[in-house]
Design a protein around this motif. Structure first.
Motif, PDB file in Angstrom:
ATOM      1  N   MET B   1       0.827  -1.210   0.000  1.00 42.01           N
ATOM      2  CA  MET B   1       0.000   0.000   0.000  1.00 42.01           C
ATOM      3  C   MET B   1       0.859   1.255   0.000  1.00 42.01           C
ATOM      4  O   MET B   1       1.936   1.282   0.590  1.00 42.01           O
ATOM      5  N   GLY B   2       0.394   2.244  -0.663  1.00 40.40           N
ATOM      6  CA  GLY B   2       1.125   3.497  -0.688  1.00 40.40           C
ATOM      7  C   GLY B   2       0.235   4.566  -1.251  1.00 40.40           C
ATOM      8  O   GLY B   2      -0.960   4.344  -1.456  1.00 40.40           O
ATOM      9  N   ASN B   3       0.788   5.729  -1.472  1.00 42.65           N
ATOM     10  CA  ASN B   3      -0.032   6.765  -2.078  1.00 42.65           C
ATOM     11  C   ASN B   3       0.191   6.769  -3.583  1.00 42.65           C
ATOM     12  O   ASN B   3       1.101   6.117  -4.103  1.00 42.65           O
ATOM     13  N   LEU B   4      -0.671   7.498  -4.278  1.00 37.80           N
ATOM     14  CA  LEU B   4      -0.574   7.598  -5.742  1.00 37.80           C
ATOM     15  C   LEU B   4      -0.437   9.074  -6.078  1.00 37.80           C
ATOM     16  O   LEU B   4      -1.214   9.898  -5.587  1.00 37.80           O
ATOM     17  N   VAL B   5       0.574   9.400  -6.875  1.00 37.71           N
ATOM     18  CA  VAL B   5       0.775  10.808  -7.247  1.00 37.71           C
ATOM     19  C   VAL B   5       0.816  10.924  -8.766  1.00 37.71           C
ATOM     20  O   VAL B   5       1.529  10.163  -9.435  1.00 37.71           O
ATOM     21  N   LEU B   6       0.022  11.830  -9.292  1.00 36.65           N
ATOM     22  CA  LEU B   6       0.087  12.161 -10.716  1.00 36.65           C
ATOM     23  C   LEU B   6       0.699  13.543 -10.833  1.00 36.65           C
ATOM     24  O   LEU B   6       0.263  14.472 -10.149  1.00 36.65           O
ATOM     25  N   GLU B   7       1.723  13.668 -11.677  1.00 36.34           N
ATOM     26  CA  GLU B   7       2.376  14.969 -11.855  1.00 36.34           C
ATOM     27  C   GLU B   7       2.251  15.432 -13.294  1.00 36.34           C
ATOM     28  O   GLU B   7       2.817  14.804 -14.198  1.00 36.34           O
ATOM     29  N   ALA B   8       1.501  16.478 -13.514  1.00 31.76           N
ATOM     30  CA  ALA B   8       1.377  17.103 -14.838  1.00 31.76           C
ATOM     31  C   ALA B   8       1.141  16.077 -15.933  1.00 31.76           C
ATOM     32  O   ALA B   8       1.738  16.127 -17.001  1.00 31.76           O
ATOM     33  N   LEU B   9       0.239  15.135 -15.662  1.00 33.07           N
ATOM     34  CA  LEU B   9      -0.019  14.039 -16.589  1.00 33.07           C
ATOM     35  C   LEU B   9      -0.810  14.544 -17.807  1.00 33.07           C
ATOM     36  O   LEU B   9      -1.837  15.198 -17.673  1.00 33.07           O
ATOM     37  N   CYS B  10      -0.277  14.228 -18.992  1.00 29.96           N
ATOM     38  CA  CYS B  10      -0.930  14.647 -20.239  1.00 29.96           C
ATOM     39  C   CYS B  10      -1.080  13.457 -21.165  1.00 29.96           C
ATOM     40  O   CYS B  10      -0.238  12.563 -21.170  1.00 29.96           O
ATOM     41  N   LYS B  11      -2.146  13.475 -21.971  1.00 28.73           N
ATOM     42  CA  LYS B  11      -2.264  12.509 -23.048  1.00 28.73           C
ATOM     43  C   LYS B  11      -2.810  13.212 -24.274  1.00 28.73           C
ATOM     44  O   LYS B  11      -3.881  13.814 -24.228  1.00 28.73           O
ATOM     45  N   ARG B  12      -2.030  13.164 -25.340  1.00 24.21           N
ATOM     46  CA  ARG B  12      -2.479  13.771 -26.592  1.00 24.21           C
ATOM     47  C   ARG B  12      -2.575  12.700 -27.657  1.00 24.21           C
ATOM     48  O   ARG B  12      -1.750  11.794 -27.705  1.00 24.21           O
ATOM     49  N   TYR B  13      -3.608  12.784 -28.479  1.00 28.04           N
ATOM     50  CA  TYR B  13      -3.700  11.950 -29.677  1.00 28.04           C
ATOM     51  C   TYR B  13      -3.613  12.894 -30.866  1.00 28.04           C
ATOM     52  O   TYR B  13      -4.557  13.622 -31.134  1.00 28.04           O
ATOM     53  N   GLY B  14      -2.479  12.889 -31.542  1.00 28.61           N
ATOM     54  CA  GLY B  14      -2.298  13.834 -32.630  1.00 28.61           C
ATOM     55  C   GLY B  14      -2.459  15.238 -32.088  1.00 28.61           C
ATOM     56  O   GLY B  14      -1.823  15.614 -31.105  1.00 28.61           O
ATOM     57  N   SER B  15      -3.383  15.991 -32.675  1.00 31.33           N
ATOM     58  CA  SER B  15      -3.539  17.375 -32.231  1.00 31.33           C
ATOM     59  C   SER B  15      -4.599  17.507 -31.140  1.00 31.33           C
ATOM     60  O   SER B  15      -4.769  18.567 -30.565  1.00 31.33           O
ATOM     61  N   SER B  16      -5.329  16.409 -30.865  1.00 31.99           N
ATOM     62  CA  SER B  16      -6.364  16.540 -29.838  1.00 31.99           C
ATOM     63  C   SER B  16      -5.822  16.080 -28.488  1.00 31.99           C
ATOM     64  O   SER B  16      -4.985  15.178 -28.401  1.00 31.99           O
ATOM     65  N   THR B  17      -6.282  16.736 -27.446  1.00 33.86           N
ATOM     66  CA  THR B  17      -5.786  16.471 -26.102  1.00 33.86           C
ATOM     67  C   THR B  17      -6.863  15.748 -25.315  1.00 33.86           C
ATOM     68  O   THR B  17      -7.958  16.267 -25.142  1.00 33.86           O
ATOM     69  N   ALA B  18      -6.533  14.548 -24.832  1.00 27.91           N
ATOM     70  CA  ALA B  18      -7.501  13.793 -24.049  1.00 27.91           C
ATOM     71  C   ALA B  18      -7.394  14.167 -22.581  1.00 27.91           C
ATOM     72  O   ALA B  18      -8.397  14.272 -21.879  1.00 27.91           O
ATOM     73  N   VAL B  19      -6.156  14.349 -22.110  1.00 26.02           N
ATOM     74  CA  VAL B  19      -5.930  14.718 -20.711  1.00 26.02           C
ATOM     75  C   VAL B  19      -4.873  15.817 -20.678  1.00 26.02           C
ATOM     76  O   VAL B  19      -3.815  15.683 -21.303  1.00 26.02           O
ATOM     77  N   GLU B  20      -5.165  16.894 -19.971  1.00 25.37           N
ATOM     78  CA  GLU B  20      -4.310  18.082 -19.995  1.00 25.37           C
ATOM     79  C   GLU B  20      -3.776  18.384 -18.592  1.00 25.37           C
ATOM     80  O   GLU B  20      -4.519  18.871 -17.741  1.00 25.37           O
ATOM     81  N   ARG B  21      -2.514  18.069 -18.346  1.00 29.30           N
ATOM     82  CA  ARG B  21      -1.831  18.421 -17.103  1.00 29.30           C
ATOM     83  C   ARG B  21      -2.653  18.148 -15.840  1.00 29.30           C
ATOM     84  O   ARG B  21      -3.100  19.091 -15.160  1.00 29.30           O
ATOM     85  N   VAL B  22      -2.821  16.887 -15.531  1.00 25.89           N
ATOM     86  CA  VAL B  22      -3.523  16.528 -14.308  1.00 25.89           C
ATOM     87  C   VAL B  22      -2.515  16.333 -13.179  1.00 25.89           C
ATOM     88  O   VAL B  22      -1.569  15.555 -13.313  1.00 25.89           O
ATOM     89  N   ASP B  23      -2.693  17.091 -12.098  1.00 20.94           N
ATOM     90  CA  ASP B  23      -1.898  16.926 -10.875  1.00 20.94           C
ATOM     91  C   ASP B  23      -2.830  16.427  -9.792  1.00 20.94           C
ATOM     92  O   ASP B  23      -3.910  16.977  -9.605  1.00 20.94           O
ATOM     93  N   LEU B  24      -2.407  15.384  -9.082  1.00 21.43           N
ATOM     94  CA  LEU B  24      -3.297  14.807  -8.078  1.00 21.43           C
ATOM     95  C   LEU B  24      -2.505  13.941  -7.127  1.00 21.43           C
ATOM     96  O   LEU B  24      -1.574  13.250  -7.542  1.00 21.43           O
ATOM     97  N   GLU B  25      -2.875  14.003  -5.840  1.00 22.48           N
ATOM     98  CA  GLU B  25      -2.341  13.004  -4.922  1.00 22.48           C
ATOM     99  C   GLU B  25      -3.493  12.258  -4.271  1.00 22.48           C
ATOM    100  O   GLU B  25      -4.404  12.873  -3.718  1.00 22.48           O
ATOM    101  N   VAL B  26      -3.444  10.933  -4.359  1.00 20.47           N
ATOM    102  CA  VAL B  26      -4.379  10.113  -3.606  1.00 20.47           C
ATOM    103  C   VAL B  26      -3.585   9.574  -2.428  1.00 20.47           C
ATOM    104  O   VAL B  26      -2.620   8.828  -2.607  1.00 20.47           O
ATOM    105  N   LYS B  27      -3.999   9.965  -1.223  1.00 21.74           N
ATOM    106  CA  LYS B  27      -3.213   9.590  -0.043  1.00 21.74           C
ATOM    107  C   LYS B  27      -3.449   8.133   0.306  1.00 21.74           C
ATOM    108  O   LYS B  27      -4.476   7.553  -0.045  1.00 21.74           O
ATOM    109  N   GLN B  28      -2.503   7.583   1.028  1.00 23.99           N
ATOM    110  CA  GLN B  28      -2.626   6.228   1.575  1.00 23.99           C
ATOM    111  C   GLN B  28      -4.004   6.032   2.230  1.00 23.99           C
ATOM    112  O   GLN B  28      -4.366   6.785   3.128  1.00 23.99           O
TER     113      GLN B  28
END
Lengths: 269, 352, 269, 352
Positions: B1-28
């Motif tokens: 078990m641990g925490n989950l951290v997302l740092e500036a997560l992005c996903k682009r398909y070609g010119s379209s952006t599915a996910v734009e800079r997601v920052d998040l911490e899910v604590k233990q």
């Protein structure tokens, strides 16, 4: 939607007649094969299995049966794994030009059998000329031709079973720690099994009953059963042939029913 | 078990952006819901965490370790799929044992842990069945057991209730939440259903068009939305266009002057929208305020009123008045006076 | 799911080889048909259309082409309406034993072509004996045999388009005051149209390219093209045959692509 | 236009009964909803009225005429199908014109009436499109126009909103209701969604397992359910098993004595259930009453409390208390006192 009674009756008559007409020759040939006389007459002159004994006694039918079995088995053993790999590649989008591939897979329906046979024969003649070895009258040449027949059927049957396969089951396996090859072996392959079994049975049938591809490629002493029947037909027509035909109908029909238990053929073929 | 951290997560398909800079911490031990309409990027985010989609940019850390480049099978996440994704050719027991087999857990220990996991979801009596012999709710619980038996560092749920009928959904929701709290699982759940998110999660992440709109507890999002999308998506809301007019008034585009909090107004000079929850508006059956009832809809426990006031339409939801209450006899065309606390009217910037 | 690079490469090689092998004979026959020399050599000795001219000059191919067209058209005109009626009856559940009917419709795949041909020939001989009229070498006999070929394909293609048809559109028409026959004419039939068009094209192709049924049933001077090719093959193999084959491949391939525009063949065939 | 009367309508399939003796009158210009879970017989009833299913017993009268044996095409009903059932090969205009053609209306008049019907649903600019070129909501409106253009005696709607998304559903619902009222259509609508039925219909018919459980207005059904199924299906409800104890008390199976109306109790000596709406229960944060909070679920506008009292679980729904209210700080384990008006507790016979 209901129809007025008279037109509905006419309609049923047409449909019934169509089906009767489709069944008649098959039933007739089965009947002929067990009658004592060559010409059917009433009352029937008594039943016999002599024509079956006669067919087995004639070397060309017995040998033809054996080499048809041999060729069909080998073609299936080579064609089904290849076709399965192709189906997997298509389903996973690894092949460019998916549309072109699908069109190509319709080729056994599109290219007339005689044309394909002729093309293969000419191709083999040229190839013999270049590699300086026999192909046309060899078992290898015949099997290779039949492999070409089994691949498209395999791809279509396996593709149908892959289409129903839930991709997320593979993802779930990966998520649980399975490496890609383990995912394939433990999850993908078992889920494709019905399609593969159907492809085996169906490839076997297609190869076993093929006349047109074999016609020019069989060698002396290695005639397949359909070719043997054709040769026999050129000289005479008698109930021996009906006996051979009946055996084939029963064998192939039985395999079809068996296949149908694995994949609903009426949906995918 | 641990925490989950997302740092500036992005996903682009070609010119379209599915996910734009997601920052998040899910604590233990915390349960966080990704909430949003379809196509908002919530599922893409979850699948990046599981390792099924490679991010275009950004990092994913589980228990402090960067797993961004690790393949799915080496990530130690336990995912429950929307379709359950059970292995149809394996029994319930074999399904649950699969993850342990992959971890090379010995046969004896494996059997024990499988039964324990199945007991957890009350299915230990069905270990020998095939998935297709189970009901939807039971399949769902097998999927839960299968994901939990390996003690994953992060527990991922992709719309886990969407294939269940309304009655079952309530039960399974409580069951998942109870399991998550009892086992202290670090959990990320994806859902499009705000009620599901409000009832299950410790914190909610509202996403729209690939962006995080607001992060907070259910109460923070509902009572203090900072974004018009969040105000309209979490609960119902009257959103009125207009601009601030000092002091303490908001001039709607239709011309009506609406009461709002002066201090809040000073803190937000860019206000372009007034957000007013329909249940925070009071209703009196008199002509003083100049409102007129345009529609009354009886919904059992509640009654909805649509009131026209100076060219602005406002939705009001009240607990259905008792038979003695004069409000009970309110009909279309009647004059009414609306009222609300200044603090109930929130000022928001224009929608982006 | 991704695979480790080396096994994936091997995999792609196998798939590519399989497809190349499938295409090779067809490409080869087309190439042969436009080369001046009988034996392909490098550098190519120059292109020509002589073999096509030669093929047309040979009466058996020209006549064979015409009678194949004739038979295929007639078989389509008779088989498609009958098959469409049967498909409608099956979809509406008017026929008892739906499973049996579906199995029967697989018969063109199940009964080997030579067997079906032999069965039909024997059936015709007996029928001639009873009704005291020629059947075997007549156009009627040949067309009737090909009709049997077109019906199962028609039923399957039309059934596929009926399966997608929303029954409630028919109910809506009735609700709006249309009597049963009007519902059929104005709503059901137009919605079945893509399936029927596909069935026409496909039946035509199946009949046009058939060898096995025709083999024993063609009369003197009414040889179909595949039979003519087979007869020619017994004497010699030369690029004339390649030219005939190419024409057929292009014709049938063109019709397939046309059909594909109406019904996604890869889904229903 | 006319009224619709169903007399003892039954439908049996072999030994199973789909619809059991339904009696109903839909008055001229009235909108009645058939409401119930799937398989309750509501769609079968509608399809019998349209003429798609022959009744096993009973009669159907439209405008006083017995149409029980008439085929569908001679019944003069206008039906809107769940799937819309537009003719895919005809344009929007041709779809709408179809019914007029069948009635042999001349070309000039036909064109006029088609455009009028399309204007009614605000689609006159799309008359030349094919159905597949329209959105779901637009297709729905074409289906409405097609059914209405022939001025049917009875208007039939089969789950007309189930294929629309949540946002559109609210709009189309209002639009259908407005059209129905404006044109004075005698309407029968089938739905499984209680909110849809409550908002649209003048009267509701609640069905379960082929039988009519209760008929009445939204208020009658919600405030005075006479059947436990209706109490639980229309709105949420606490249903507590037990028996009456004179005077003025209801002894729950768990032992708790619950407050109820004495007069009502006398009128119903067979009472086996106490029905209590969750929003009619008051909640005080003190230990006097002996209740204990088992769960608190914040849902934005409302908060749900699950309270254990003497072994009985009660669901309570309150408008979310303001921040100043001490109820706002209520947490799991806190002691509470419940209260309700005697009239709020309804006595019902056992479920059948």
């Amino acid at each position: 939607m209901s129809m007025p009674a008279p037109s509905r009756l006419l309609f049923h008559a047409v449909v019934a007649a169509a089906f009767a007409l489709m069944l008649a020759p098959v039933v007739m040939v089965m009947v002929i094969s067990v009658f004592r006389q060559e010409i059917v007459s009433f009352p029937p002159p008594g039943l016999t299995l002599d024509w079956y004994v006669n067919a087995w006694d004639r070397q060309e039918f017995a040998r033809g049966f054996v080499s048809s079995l041999q060729v069909a088995l080998m073609a299936t053993l080579i064609g089904v794994p290849t076709g399965t790999a192709a189906a997997y590649a298509i389903a996973r989008g690894w092949l460019p030009g998916k549309g072109a591939v699908n069109t190509l897979l319709l080729s056994p329906l599109a290219v007339p059998g005689v044309v394909a046979g002729t093309a293969l024969y000419m191709f083999y003649l040229r190839a013999e000329f270049w590699i300086d070895a026999d192909i046309t009258a060899t078992l290898h040449g015949l099997v290779a031709a039949h492999v070409l027949l089994t691949i498209p059927w395999t791809v279509r049957l396996v593709s149908a079973s892959l289409a129903q396969l839930d991709r997320s089951a593979e993802e779930a396996a990966a998520n649980l720690g399975a490496r890609p090859f383990t995912v394939f072996r433990r999850v993908t392959l078992p889920m494709m099994r019905p399609g593969i079994v159907a492809a085996c049975l169906f490839s076997f049938i297609q190869s076993f009953e093929n006349l047109e591809l074999s016609l020019l490629l069989v060698g002396p002493g290695r005639t397949t059963l359909p070719v043997a029947m054709l040769s026999y037909l050129e000289f005479r027509i008698d109930p021996t042939l009906a006996a051979v035909a009946t055996v084939q109908i029963l064998l192939v029909g039985g395999l079809m029913l068996l296949t149908d238990r694995f994949v609903k053929l009426s949906r995918v073929v | 078990m641990g925490n989950l951290v997302l740092e500036a997560l992005c996903k682009r398909y070609g010119s379209s952006t599915a996910v734009e800079r997601v920052d998040l911490e899910v604590k233990q031990g915390e349960m966080v819901a990704l909430l949003g309409p379809s196509g908002c990027g919530k599922t893409t985010t979850l699948r990046m965490v599981a390792g099924f989609i490679p991010p275009s940019e950004g990092r994913i850390l589980i228990g402090g370790q960067d797993v961004t480049r690790r393949p799915a099978h080496a990530r130690d996440t336990g995912m429950v799929f929307q379709s359950y994704a059970l292995f149809p050719h394996m029994t319930v027991g074999q399904n649950v044992a699969f993850g342990l087999e992959m971890r090379k857990v010995g046969r004896a220990e494996r059997d024990g842990r499988v039964m324990e996991a199945l007991r957890l979801v009350r299915l230990d009596h069905l270990a020998d069945r095939l998935p297709r012999q189970l009901s939807g709710g039971q399949q769902q619980r097998v999927a839960l057991a299968r994901a939990l038996v390996v003690n994953p560092a992060v527990f991922l749920l992709d719309e886990p209730l969407s294939n269940l009928d309304a009655k079952l959904r309530g039960e399974v929701r409580m069951e998942i939440r109870a399991l998550q709290q009892r086992l202290g699982l670090t959990t990320l759940i994806v859902t499009h259903d705000q009620e599901e998110a409000l009832t299950m999660a410790d914190r909610l992440v509202v996403m729209e068009r690939g962006r995080v709109r607001q992060v907070g507890t259910a109460e923070e999002l509902y009572e203090n939305p900072t974004d018009p999308f969040v105000a309209g998506f979490v609960g119902r809301c009257n959103l009125i266009e207009g601009r601030l007019e000092a002091p303490g008034g908001f001039r709607a585009a239709s011309g009506a002057l609406l009461h709002c909090d002066v201090e809040a107004a000073e803190a937000r000079p860019d206000a372009a929208l007034l957000a007013l929850r329909p249940e925070r508006i009071g209703l009196q059956p008199d002509a003083e305020g100049g409102g007129r009832v345009a529609a009354v809809t009886y919904l059992g426990a509640q009654t909805e009123y649509l009131v026209e006031q100076d060219g602005t339409s406002l939705l009001i939801i009240r607990p259905t008045p008792t038979l003695a209450d004069p409000l009970r006899r309110l009909a279309v065309g009647d004059a009414v006076t609306l009222s609300w606390e200044a603090a109930a009217a929130r000022l928001l910037p224009a929608a982006t």
